[in-house]
Structure formats: C-alpha cells, structure tokens
Design an enzyme around this catalytic site. Structure first.
Site, mmCIF file in Angstrom:
data_model
loop_
_atom_site.group_PDB
_atom_site.id
_atom_site.type_symbol
_atom_site.label_atom_id
_atom_site.label_comp_id
_atom_site.label_asym_id
_atom_site.label_seq_id
_atom_site.Cartn_x
_atom_site.Cartn_y
_atom_site.Cartn_z
ATOM 1 N N SER A 118 15.892 -0.977 -13.266
ATOM 2 C CA SER A 118 15.554 -1.795 -12.091
ATOM 3 C C SER A 118 14.688 -2.985 -12.499
ATOM 4 O O SER A 118 14.820 -4.079 -11.951
ATOM 5 C CB SER A 118 14.874 -0.944 -11.007
ATOM 6 O OG SER A 118 13.580 -0.535 -11.421
ATOM 7 N N LEU A 160 0.827 -1.214 0.000
ATOM 8 C CA LEU A 160 0.000 0.000 0.000
ATOM 9 C C LEU A 160 0.858 1.259 0.000
ATOM 10 O O LEU A 160 0.781 2.102 0.903
ATOM 11 C CB LEU A 160 -0.996 -0.008 1.182
ATOM 12 C CG LEU A 160 -2.010 -1.153 1.157
ATOM 13 C CD1 LEU A 160 -2.925 -1.111 2.377
ATOM 14 C CD2 LEU A 160 -2.849 -1.136 -0.123
ATOM 15 N N TYR A 193 13.902 3.382 -13.694
ATOM 16 C CA TYR A 193 12.805 2.399 -13.598
ATOM 17 C C TYR A 193 13.107 1.176 -14.466
ATOM 18 O O TYR A 193 13.061 0.034 -13.985
ATOM 19 C CB TYR A 193 11.478 3.041 -14.039
ATOM 20 C CG TYR A 193 10.412 2.018 -14.371
ATOM 21 C CD1 TYR A 193 9.818 1.244 -13.374
ATOM 22 C CD2 TYR A 193 10.002 1.786 -15.699
ATOM 23 C CE1 TYR A 193 8.854 0.282 -13.674
ATOM 24 C CE2 TYR A 193 9.047 0.832 -16.006
ATOM 25 C CZ TYR A 193 8.481 0.083 -14.994
ATOM 26 O OH TYR A 193 7.535 -0.880 -15.298
ATOM 27 N N ILE A 195 7.106 -7.227 -0.205
ATOM 28 C CA ILE A 195 7.664 -8.453 -0.822
ATOM 29 C C ILE A 195 9.057 -8.762 -0.277
ATOM 30 O O ILE A 195 9.534 -9.884 -0.360
ATOM 31 C CB ILE A 195 7.735 -8.383 -2.374
ATOM 32 C CG1 ILE A 195 8.480 -7.127 -2.853
ATOM 33 C CG2 ILE A 195 6.355 -8.495 -2.992
ATOM 34 C CD1 ILE A 195 8.829 -7.144 -4.338
ATOM 35 N N ASP A 221 8.031 -3.782 -21.381
ATOM 36 C CA ASP A 221 8.786 -3.666 -22.643
ATOM 37 C C ASP A 221 9.928 -2.653 -22.519
ATOM 38 O O ASP A 221 10.823 -2.622 -23.375
ATOM 39 C CB ASP A 221 7.855 -3.282 -23.803
ATOM 40 C CG ASP A 221 7.116 -1.960 -23.606
ATOM 41 O OD1 ASP A 221 7.288 -1.310 -22.563
ATOM 42 O OD2 ASP A 221 6.362 -1.570 -24.527
HETATM 43 P P1 NAD Z 1 1.245 0.376 -9.737
HETATM 44 O O1 NAD Z 1 2.298 1.356 -9.379
HETATM 45 O O2 NAD Z 1 -0.112 0.860 -10.090
HETATM 46 O O3 NAD Z 1 1.041 -0.681 -8.540
HETATM 47 C C1 NAD Z 1 2.109 -1.252 -7.868
HETATM 48 C C2 NAD Z 1 1.546 -1.958 -6.621
HETATM 49 O O4 NAD Z 1 2.640 -2.601 -5.947
HETATM 50 C C3 NAD Z 1 0.896 -0.999 -5.618
HETATM 51 O O5 NAD Z 1 -0.299 -1.565 -5.129
HETATM 52 C C4 NAD Z 1 1.926 -0.891 -4.499
HETATM 53 O O6 NAD Z 1 1.358 -0.627 -3.236
HETATM 54 C C5 NAD Z 1 2.569 -2.275 -4.555
HETATM 55 N N1 NAD Z 1 3.929 -2.302 -4.037
HETATM 56 C C6 NAD Z 1 4.951 -1.445 -4.291
HETATM 57 N N2 NAD Z 1 6.052 -1.799 -3.629
HETATM 58 C C7 NAD Z 1 5.747 -2.933 -2.947
HETATM 59 C C8 NAD Z 1 6.476 -3.783 -2.081
HETATM 60 N N3 NAD Z 1 7.761 -3.546 -1.788
HETATM 61 N N4 NAD Z 1 5.865 -4.874 -1.548
HETATM 62 C C9 NAD Z 1 4.544 -5.119 -1.828
HETATM 63 N N5 NAD Z 1 3.804 -4.318 -2.631
HETATM 64 C C10 NAD Z 1 4.397 -3.248 -3.181
HETATM 65 O O7 NAD Z 1 1.881 -0.501 -10.905
HETATM 66 P P2 NAD Z 1 1.162 -1.177 -12.157
HETATM 67 O O8 NAD Z 1 1.073 -0.197 -13.252
HETATM 68 O O9 NAD Z 1 -0.034 -1.877 -11.693
HETATM 69 O O10 NAD Z 1 2.293 -2.239 -12.566
HETATM 70 C C11 NAD Z 1 2.283 -3.551 -12.026
HETATM 71 C C12 NAD Z 1 3.471 -4.309 -12.598
HETATM 72 O O11 NAD Z 1 3.359 -4.355 -14.024
HETATM 73 C C13 NAD Z 1 4.815 -3.642 -12.312
HETATM 74 O O12 NAD Z 1 5.753 -4.646 -12.069
HETATM 75 C C14 NAD Z 1 5.149 -2.903 -13.601
HETATM 76 O O13 NAD Z 1 6.531 -2.805 -13.774
HETATM 77 C C15 NAD Z 1 4.538 -3.817 -14.629
HETATM 78 N N6 NAD Z 1 4.095 -3.192 -15.887
HETATM 79 C C16 NAD Z 1 3.308 -2.071 -15.867
HETATM 80 C C17 NAD Z 1 2.841 -1.553 -17.079
HETATM 81 C C18 NAD Z 1 1.946 -0.338 -17.138
HETATM 82 O O14 NAD Z 1 1.671 0.173 -18.228
HETATM 83 N N7 NAD Z 1 1.432 0.144 -16.016
HETATM 84 C C19 NAD Z 1 3.200 -2.163 -18.292
HETATM 85 C C20 NAD Z 1 4.024 -3.294 -18.254
HETATM 86 C C21 NAD Z 1 4.452 -3.814 -17.045
HETATM 87 O O1 DAU Z 2 5.830 0.517 -21.538
HETATM 88 C C1 DAU Z 2 5.385 0.007 -20.323
HETATM 89 C C2 DAU Z 2 5.512 1.062 -19.252
HETATM 90 O O2 DAU Z 2 4.463 2.003 -19.485
HETATM 91 C C3 DAU Z 2 5.404 0.490 -17.842
HETATM 92 O O3 DAU Z 2 6.482 -0.384 -17.616
HETATM 93 C C4 DAU Z 2 5.414 1.626 -16.805
HETATM 94 O O4 DAU Z 2 5.228 1.080 -15.519
HETATM 95 C C5 DAU Z 2 4.282 2.576 -17.127
HETATM 96 O O5 DAU Z 2 4.306 3.658 -16.236
HETATM 97 C C6 DAU Z 2 4.388 3.078 -18.572
HETATM 98 O O6 DAU Z 2 5.541 3.938 -18.715
HETATM 99 P P1 DAU Z 2 5.498 5.284 -19.594
HETATM 100 O O7 DAU Z 2 6.563 6.170 -19.131
HETATM 101 O O8 DAU Z 2 5.434 4.962 -21.047
HETATM 102 O O9 DAU Z 2 4.028 5.826 -19.161
HETATM 103 P P2 DAU Z 2 3.511 7.305 -18.817
HETATM 104 O O10 DAU Z 2 2.029 7.216 -18.731
HETATM 105 O O11 DAU Z 2 4.254 7.895 -17.689
HETATM 106 O O12 DAU Z 2 3.870 8.105 -20.141
HETATM 107 C C7 DAU Z 2 3.363 7.715 -21.399
HETATM 108 C C8 DAU Z 2 3.959 8.674 -22.424
HETATM 109 O O13 DAU Z 2 3.386 9.979 -22.229
HETATM 110 C C9 DAU Z 2 5.460 8.848 -22.286
HETATM 111 O O14 DAU Z 2 6.020 9.012 -23.594
HETATM 112 C C10 DAU Z 2 5.606 10.143 -21.496
HETATM 113 C C11 DAU Z 2 4.409 10.950 -21.931
HETATM 114 N N1 DAU Z 2 3.841 11.878 -20.923
HETATM 115 C C12 DAU Z 2 3.562 11.382 -19.679
HETATM 116 C C13 DAU Z 2 3.043 12.196 -18.698
HETATM 117 C C14 DAU Z 2 2.779 11.652 -17.310
HETATM 118 C C15 DAU Z 2 3.547 13.198 -21.248
HETATM 119 O O15 DAU Z 2 3.759 13.622 -22.398
HETATM 120 N N2 DAU Z 2 3.009 13.985 -20.270
HETATM 121 C C16 DAU Z 2 2.753 13.559 -19.011
HETATM 122 O O16 DAU Z 2 2.294 14.362 -18.162
#
Ligand code: NAD
Ligand code: DAU
Length: 355
Positions: free
Chosen positions: A162, A34, A159, A59, A134
């Site tokens: 990591s 959380l 990010y 975790i 990706d």
């Molecule tokens: P998010 O930031 O919305 O959610 C992350 C969740 O993990 C939260 O509920 C947070 O409380 C929990 N969390 C963080 N640190 C923790 C810890 N140490 N122990 C236990 N819980 C913890 O992220 P998301 O967008 O739902 O992404 C989920 C996974 O999918 C991530 O691994 C992310 O890298 C991956 N991913 C996200 C996207 C995207 O577009 N959002 C795309 C591809 C992959």
């Molecule tokens: O590709 C998968 C990834 O997609 C995940 O692994 C990440 O967890 C997820 O956050 C997302 O990363 P991005 O950086 O691509 O997402 P974000 O929504 O932050 O940004 C999408 C695109 O929009 C990126 O090119 C940055 C741009 N952007 C983002 C924000 C927040 C803007 O132009 N303005 C903004 O205010």
C-alpha cells in the site's frame, strides 16, 4: 507562513510537529483522524500554542482538506498519515488500502486543486512531501548492498504494497500534473511516543511489567534503526532543499538483528531499573511464531541525502536507545493512556503467548 501536516498525532508526525514548533517560526495545521495510533496526549504540551492548529479529520475527506488549504494557504503539505503496522496489515489489509492508497489519492487531488489556483510564485515554491518507507524495496539477503534510490520496488506485505502504491501515485502526480513533490523512504524509527505495538516500545513495556518479550521466528531478521528526531531533521532538510520530483532514502547505518536489539534493551533496563528479585530482563525472552512473509533484512544507503543535502543522523543506536528507554521510564502517564482497552484487544489477537 504555514505548513499542513497530516498524521501529526502519530509517532513520527507527533515528533515532527513538536520539533518544528520548537525550531521554526511557522504555523502548523495538523490534520489527523485519531485512529488507535493517533494520540492527542503526545501534543498536550502545545496547549495554548497559537502556531499549532489541530483538526480532527481524514486525508480522504476532500471537502475538509480543500477548506483547510484555502483557509490556511500552506506553502507545503507533509503527508505522514498512514496505517503503519505490518502485523495489522496481515490481519486486516482493508484500512491500509483505504488510507494509504485511496486516502493519498484524495489528498493529492485536494492539494492539486489548491496548487493549481496559486499565483505563479507561490505555485513554484509549493511542495508536497510524502513520507514513506524502505519496506517498498522488499527484502535483502545478508550479502546484498543496502537499498539505494534506484532499487526496484518489490513490496512483500499488504502494508508495504500500500505504501508502494502511494509512492507511485505521488510520482505520477508530479510527472502528469507537475505537482512539486518530494518523497522520503526511511528505515525503522524508534524513540519517544512510539506506539507499543512496535518491537522496541513493546519490549520495553513488557519487560517492565514482567511479561514475555516475543521474538518472531529465530530473531535474526535485521532492521536498520534511526532515532525519530533524526528522521524529522531529514524531512525538514528535504523540504528545504530537496530537488522536486526526487526521492531520498533516510537511514541511520544501524543494522541490528532483532534479538540483539532486545538483548540491548534488557541490558540497559538491568542497569537503570534492576529487578527487585535480582533476576534479568533477558530471561523474559520468548520465541513465538514468525510473521507471515517476514522480510529478512532491511538496510538503507543514505548517501544521496548526505551528499546532496548534507544531512547526517546525530544519534547512534547506543545513544538513541538509552534516551528512548529513559523516556519510557519517565513517561508512564503517556504509556498508561495508550495501553488502554483497544491496545489490549490487539495484543490478545496477535500473540498466542500470555503477554
Ligand atoms: P503511526 O501509526 O504512529 O501514526 C499514523 C498517524 O496517522 C496517526 O496519528 C493516525 O491517527 C493518523 N492517520 C491514520 N489514518 C489517517 C487518515 N486517513 N487521515 C488522517 N490521519 C490518519 O505511524 P508512524 O510510525 O508515525 O508513521 C508515519 C509515516 O511514516 C507513515 O506514513 C509510515 O508509513 C512512515 N514510516 C514509518 C516508519 C516507522 O518506523 N514507524 C519508518 C518509515 C516510514
Ligand atoms: O522499515 C520501516 C518500517 O518499520 C515502517 O515502514 C513501519 O511503519 C514500521 O512499523 C516498521 O516496520 P517493522 O515491521 O520493521 O517494525 P516492527 O516494530 O513491527 O518490527 C520490527 C522487527 O521486529 C520485525 O522484524 C518484526 C520483529 N518483531 C516485531 C514485534 C512487534 C518481533 O520479533 N516481535 C514482535 O512482537
């Protein structure tokens, strides 16, 4: 049977838990720290559901995770838990190293201890599925082919570095210790319960409250968008039928420049929630300073997943984005809850323009 999910109060994990409990018979143990991104409101419809066991924790806490594993004896662990926002990783990479690398290491060690002690049949059937991105592949230029599973890892942000490190740890725990792992690398998700620091929910909510719609740089960066429930169905499919030790790219074949995405959102809002003064949401678009090290283009080749496991996304960008906007219009309580103090602090730090 039971599965253990980490990060199941976040955006993708939350959608996964909700879908799973609707579609499957099994129990979910949901371990989530959380952080600012985890939100119990997302799970409030599960109150009283005895197949959902929520535990607040990290975790990286081996004692807690070890206890959960021996108490619930899951047949699989799915790791969604991560720090996920690229811009936050630029401001402060420490939490990303801690959760995404050290946390994944500790989780792998807890799971390895549990898995080692399982009887042979259960040991063979057990899976550790690691949810990744990706972004580990780096950036593409306009004419490059989409990323496939053989592309080199070339992460560019704290990010993505990591996440790349965590993928390598998972791979090593398979090759060295035999842990039965699966890894998915997915493109950008969008949909319900998306925290409004990310582009799509930020734009929807800022548009509705008359604020600027910040576009980094020239807005011509390309992302490949996938509706979150399609990502969840891909994860279920990989868990069910993926080959141990393999990685699967997940994507929607929906490449879009950011500026087009924002214009599409504005056009749908003009239709669904016309402005009282007759103005257009697109007039709120503001170009702002670019993200340092901003990757220009991501695109996913998801053919392995389709060919080997028969998975395909259901939503096009056009259907998915409309559903998403409708969801935000209908779920203002959820929005109000997540856009409280901590969220406002972040917006103040990240954007020079008044939002
Ligand atoms: P998010 O930031 O919305 O959610 C992350 C969740 O993990 C939260 O509920 C947070 O409380 C929990 N969390 C963080 N640190 C923790 C810890 N140490 N122990 C236990 N819980 C913890 O992220 P998301 O967008 O739902 O992404 C989920 C996974 O999918 C991530 O691994 C992310 O890298 C991956 N991913 C996200 C996207 C995207 O577009 N959002 C795309 C591809 C992959
Ligand atoms: O590709 C998968 C990834 O997609 C995940 O692994 C990440 O967890 C997820 O956050 C997302 O990363 P991005 O950086 O691509 O997402 P974000 O929504 O932050 O940004 C999408 C695109 O929009 C990126 O090119 C940055 C741009 N952007 C983002 C924000 C927040 C803007 O132009 N303005 C903004 O205010």
């Amino acid at each position: 049977m039971t599965i253990l999910v980490s990060g199941g109060a976040g955006f993708i994990g939350g959608n996964f838990v909700l879908d799973w409990l609707e579609l499957q018979e099994e129990t979910i143990v949901n371990l989530d720290k959380l952080t600012y991104a985890g939100n119990l409101d997302t799970l409030k419809g599960l109150k009283g559901n005895n197949r959902h066991v929520f535990t607040h924790g990290d975790i990286g806490d081996r004692e807690l995770v070890g206890d959960l594993l021996s108490m619930h004896r899951p047949r699989a662990v799915i790791n969604f838990a991560a720090e996920s926002h690229v811009d936050r990783s630029i401001h402060g990479p420490g939490d990303f190293i801690q959760t995404n690398i050290v946390g994944t290491f500790n989780l792998l060690e807890s799971v390895r201890g549990y898995w080692d002690g399982l009887p042979e049949g259960e040991k063979q059937a057990f899976r550790f599925l690691h949810v990744s991105t990706d972004e580990v592949y780096g950036t593409l230029s306009k004419d490059d082919a989409p990323f496939n599973e053989l592309n080199r890892y070339e992460p560019n942000s704290p990010y993505s570095a990591s996440k790349a490190a965590s993928d390598h740890l998972v791979r090593a725990w398979h090759h060295t210790y035999g842990l039965p792992v699966l890894t998915t690398n997915c493109s950008n998700n969008y949909g319900p319960y998306h925290f409004p620091e990310k582009l799509i929910p930020l734009v929807i909510l800022n548009a509705l409250s008359g604020k600027s719609l910040p576009i980094y740089g020239d807005g011509q960066q390309i992302r490949d968008w996938l509706y979150v429930r399609d990502h969840c169905s891909a994860i279920r499919r990989v868990l069910e039928a993926g080959a141990v030790g393999e990685t699967y790219n997940v994507g929607g074949w929906n490449e879009k420049p950011n500026l087009d995405v924002v214009h599409t959102i504005c056009a749908i809002l003009d239709e669904l929630r016309p402005k009282a003064d007759g103005g257009r949401y697109g007039d709120q678009i503001t170009f702002v300073k670019d993200r340092p090290g901003h990757d220009r283009r991501y695109a996913i080749d998801a053919r392995k997943l389709e060919r080997e496991l028969g998975w395909k996304p259901r939503e096009t960008f056009e259907t998915g984005i409309r559903k998403t906007i409708e969801w935000y219009l209908q779920n203002q309580d959820w929005v109000r809850n997540v856009t409280s103090g901590a969220y406002r602090e972040w917006v103040g730090k990240q954007y020079e323009v008044e939002l």
